[in-house]
Design an enzyme around this catalytic site. Sequence first.
Site, short mmCIF file in Angstrom:
data_model
loop_
_atom_site.label_atom_id
_atom_site.label_comp_id
_atom_site.label_asym_id
_atom_site.label_seq_id
_atom_site.Cartn_x
_atom_site.Cartn_y
_atom_site.Cartn_z
N LYS A 87 1.43 -1.33 0.40
CA LYS A 87 0.05 -0.48 -0.12
C LYS A 87 1.11 1.39 -0.03
O LYS A 87 1.41 1.02 0.19
CB LYS A 87 -1.00 -0.25 1.38
CG LYS A 87 -1.82 1.04 1.44
CD LYS A 87 -2.77 1.10 3.17
CE LYS A 87 -4.06 1.93 2.97
NZ LYS A 87 -4.70 1.54 4.26
N SER B 299 -9.74 -1.10 7.53
CA SER B 299 -9.13 -1.41 6.29
C SER B 299 -8.49 -2.10 5.32
O SER B 299 -8.17 -2.04 4.46
CB SER B 299 -8.21 0.01 6.37
OG SER B 299 -9.25 1.81 6.37
N SER C 286 -9.45 0.79 3.15
CA SER C 286 -8.88 2.18 2.25
C SER C 286 -7.63 0.90 1.70
O SER C 286 -7.44 1.88 0.62
CB SER C 286 -8.04 2.69 3.49
OG SER C 286 -7.35 2.26 4.29
#
Length: 373
Positions: free
Chosen positions: A20, A120, A96
């Site tokens: 990420k 997330s 997310s």
Amino acid sequence: MSIIVETLDLGGDGPRVMVKDTIDVAGSATRASSPALQDAPLADQHAEVVRLLLKAGARLTGKVGLHELAFGTTGINHHTGTAANPRFPGRIPGGSSSGSAAAVAMGLADFSLGTDTGGSVRVPAACCGVFGFKPTFGRVSRVGVMPTHTSLDCVGPFAASLPMLVRAMSMIDPTFVPAQVPGSVRIGVLRVTAEAAIQKVLHATLAASGLALGNVELQHFGAAYDAGMAVINRETFAACGHLLETGKVGADIAGRLAAAGQTSDAALAEAELVRERFTAEVDQALASFDVLALPTLPDFPLRLEDAADTRAVLGMTSLVRPFNLSGHPALSIPLGSEAGLPVGLQLVAAKGADEKLLAIAERLLLNVQRGEV
């Protein structure tokens, strides 16, 4: 439809890994998929988890996109593009860590790393039909991970299989030693509000596992969700509030971030009291059960066109956010449904019992698979 925001080729010939874009990679800028960080400086060193991956021989192949500033649950991003949900087209990838889940679901990575502050990792794992794990808070290093200061956030892996998820944990946590599958397991089934079709899948799976089941009710569960929201709002504003001055934060995130800045000291103090009470309540339940079980999501993943308002869909995290507040390890296991849409089975264990949690998940899935033969 963007998943990869930067292609890389670092490390050895081990598993292909993507991370990420809140995780530092030396020589790359960490932009958190936000135009407000478009001119961020290049990181001068790897995040600790990246260093450990490369030391273990992993091949780092890319950085992936996310819900802007990791402050949203849908994965929709109008700046870098929204990662397509490979297995369930037209549905949100979840946020997310949307790119991290989508990369694994599409087969672009053997495993990926995301971060979980309010669900997330587990939310996009459930949306995209893969495994997602939030370790015990503080167990996996966050050095070199955005935001710097947090009492909620955990780096965690995504994988298409449980063995690969276990391998990922072995690579990013030097203390992780895979556990033997336990001989007997007692599961506390948590009473929560969720769509009837999801509850049906969950209860059928647990019944088919043949493991001992009991019912659990957590009195402070709803309060823990609200408290988790107060804490994430205060901590995210502390980390990212200054970016509002750039005028470049996406409109949906800017509005939520500005509202987060209004979190009062009194609300935060009350949230900390709830954290203490809820953590004790979960600990007490786990003194009687090896794991707690509940859905990951209260409903099926939304269609993209129905998920435009970030603040309106925060209820997606109603079943995951409380365990960020308490810090317990939590795993989302992908299941199917009669509707052809994904369901996540969430298992929660005692703090530090990450290995035991993954071993119990293996036992549960093996039992279910044997029952289907």
